[in-house]
Design an enzyme around this catalytic site. Structure first.
Site, mmCIF file in Angstrom:
data_model
loop_
_atom_site.group_PDB
_atom_site.id
_atom_site.type_symbol
_atom_site.label_atom_id
_atom_site.label_comp_id
_atom_site.label_asym_id
_atom_site.label_seq_id
_atom_site.Cartn_x
_atom_site.Cartn_y
_atom_site.Cartn_z
ATOM 1 N N TYR A 124 -10.394 0.854 -16.481
ATOM 2 C CA TYR A 124 -10.404 1.589 -15.213
ATOM 3 C C TYR A 124 -11.825 1.833 -14.712
ATOM 4 O O TYR A 124 -12.042 2.116 -13.554
ATOM 5 C CB TYR A 124 -9.632 2.909 -15.342
ATOM 6 C CG TYR A 124 -9.094 3.395 -14.015
ATOM 7 C CD1 TYR A 124 -8.059 2.720 -13.387
ATOM 8 C CD2 TYR A 124 -9.620 4.512 -13.399
ATOM 9 C CE1 TYR A 124 -7.559 3.154 -12.170
ATOM 10 C CE2 TYR A 124 -9.129 4.950 -12.176
ATOM 11 C CZ TYR A 124 -8.101 4.274 -11.569
ATOM 12 O OH TYR A 124 -7.614 4.693 -10.358
ATOM 13 N N SER A 158 0.830 -1.206 0.000
ATOM 14 C CA SER A 158 0.000 0.000 0.000
ATOM 15 C C SER A 158 0.863 1.254 0.000
ATOM 16 O O SER A 158 1.851 1.344 0.733
ATOM 17 C CB SER A 158 -0.894 0.034 1.248
ATOM 18 O OG SER A 158 -1.641 -1.140 1.395
ATOM 19 N N ILE A 159 0.486 2.223 -0.823
ATOM 20 C CA ILE A 159 1.201 3.499 -0.810
ATOM 21 C C ILE A 159 1.068 4.148 0.565
ATOM 22 O O ILE A 159 2.025 4.742 1.081
ATOM 23 C CB ILE A 159 0.680 4.422 -1.918
ATOM 24 C CG1 ILE A 159 1.065 3.855 -3.295
ATOM 25 C CG2 ILE A 159 1.238 5.835 -1.755
ATOM 26 C CD1 ILE A 159 0.533 4.634 -4.472
ATOM 27 N N TYR A 177 -5.491 9.458 -9.958
ATOM 28 C CA TYR A 177 -4.904 8.816 -11.139
ATOM 29 C C TYR A 177 -5.340 9.586 -12.384
ATOM 30 O O TYR A 177 -6.425 10.181 -12.412
ATOM 31 C CB TYR A 177 -5.333 7.345 -11.229
ATOM 32 C CG TYR A 177 -4.708 6.607 -12.389
ATOM 33 C CD1 TYR A 177 -3.336 6.576 -12.553
ATOM 34 C CD2 TYR A 177 -5.494 5.950 -13.336
ATOM 35 C CE1 TYR A 177 -2.757 5.919 -13.628
ATOM 36 C CE2 TYR A 177 -4.926 5.279 -14.404
ATOM 37 C CZ TYR A 177 -3.553 5.265 -14.539
ATOM 38 O OH TYR A 177 -2.983 4.618 -15.596
#
Length: 289
Positions: free
Chosen positions: A160, A21-22, A150
Site C-alpha cells: 500500500y 469508481s465509488i 482505508y
C-alpha cells in the site's frame, strides 16, 4: 430502492472517473435519492474518463478542477453554488493517487517529490476543499462532507506504500476540521474506511487481488462492495446522521475488528508446506516485504 433521503439536497462529488469508481456509484445513488449536484475531476480525467455519460444520466454539470489548486477549487465551489441555486449540503472527496506506487518504488526507497504529490493529491486536497468551502460559506447548516479512506491508515499492508501515510493524514484532517466546522456551523465531517475495492486507483496497489481474497476470508460479512459503500455514504449525507462527525467509520464487513478468522487460518495452513528461500537476493528478495 429509493427513500428520498436526499430530496432537495445539493452537493459536489469529486472523483467519478468511470463506472468502477465509488464516486460514480455515489452519484448514481444520490441522484436516485433526489439530490442535485455537480461532478468534478481534473481536465485530463474528464477527457479520458466517462464522466460525461454520468453527468448526462444524472442531469449534473461537469466542472473541471484540480483539487490541489485553490483557485480551481474556488471556481468550482462558486460555480456549483451558481448552478445549483445556493449553498450545498454535501461533498464527497474520492481522490487518491501515488506516483511512487505507479512507478513501483519500494516504501524504503521513496522518491520524495513523488511523496509530496501523493500527500497533496490524496490528503491535503481534502484540507483545501474544506478551507475553500468554509471561507466561501458554501455549506448549509447540518451539511455533510465525506472522504474515502482505508484501514492502512491504522495498520501496515504490504504494497500500500505511501498511500497509507496519505490516508492517515486524510483522517486527521477530517477530525481537526470536523471540530472547527462543527462548532462554528454544524457541518459534519467524516471519513469512510472502505474494504479493498477494485477501482482505477485501487488496481494500482500491488497484490490487490490477494488483498481482496484476504479481506473476504477475514471479514465476517465479507468485503463491502462499491455499491454498498455508496449506500453508506448516502446515509451520511442524509439528515439521519446529523450528530455523526469527526469519525473514521469502518465499512469493511467487520475486517477492522478481526484478528484471525477460521477461513483465513485454514488458507494459511494450506500454504505452510511451501518453502520460500527468502535468503535468495535475486527476484525473490522478501527481506522487507
Amino acid at each position: 430502492m429509493a427513500y428520498n433521503l436526499l430530496k432537495g439536497k445539493k452537493g459536489i462529488i469529486f472523483g467519478a472517473l468511470n463506472a468502477d469508481s465509488i464516486a460514480w456509484k455515489v452519484a448514481e445513488r444520490a441522484f436516485e435519492e433526489g439530490a442535485t449536484f455537480t461532478l468534478t475531476n481534473t481536465s485530463v480525467a474528464l477527457r479520458m474518463g466517462e464522466t460525461a455519460k454520468l453527468a448526462e444520466k444524472c442531469g449534473a454539470e461537469l466542472i473541471a478542477a484540480d483539487a490541489t489548486n485553490v483557485e480551481d477549487l474556488e471556481n468550482l465551489v462558486k460555480k456549483s453554488m451558481e448552478v445549483l441555486g445556493g449553498k450545498i449540503d454535501f461533498i464527497l472527496h474520492s481522490i487518491g493517487m501515488s506516483p511512487n506506487v505507479r512507478k513501483g518504488r519500494h516504501y524504503s526507497d521513496l522518491d520524495y517529490n513523488y511523496l509530496d504529490k501523493t500527500l497533496d493529491i490524496s490528503a491535503i486536497s481534502f484540507h483545501k476543499v474544506l478551507q475553500v468551502a468554509r471561507k466561501l460559506d458554501a455549506i448549509n447548516e447540518w451539511g455533510s462532507v465525506v472522504a474515502l479512506s482505508y484501514v492502512a491508515a491504522q495498520r501496515t499492508f504490504y504494497g500500500y506504500n505511501d498511500m497509507a501515510d496519505a490516508k492517515a493524514l486524510l483522517e486527521s484532517i477530517g477530525r481537526s476540521f470536523g471540530y472547527i466546522y462543527g462548532r462554528e456551523r454544524n457541518v459534519r465531517i467524516n471519513t469512510v474506511s472502505q474494504s479493498p475495492t477494485v477501482t482505477t486507483a485501487g488496481s494500482g496497489v500491488k497484490g490487490i487481488d490477494k488483498l481482496l481474497d484476504f479481506g473476504e476470508r477475514m471479514s465476517p460479512l465479507g468485503n463491502a462492495t462499491g455499491d454498498e459503500c455508496a449506500d453508506y455514504c448516502i446515509t451520511l449525507f442524509s439528515d439521519l446522521t446529523r450528530k455523526v462527525t469527526m469519525q473514521n467509520l469502518f465499512h469493511d464487513g467487520g475486517f477492522s475488528s478481526m484478528g484471525m478468522s477460521l477461513r483465513a487460518l485454514e488458507q494459511y495452513e494450506k500454504g505452510l508446506g511451501c518453502d520460500c528461500e527468502c535468503g535468495d537476493a535475486g527476484d525473490h528478495d522478501h527481506r522487507y516485504d
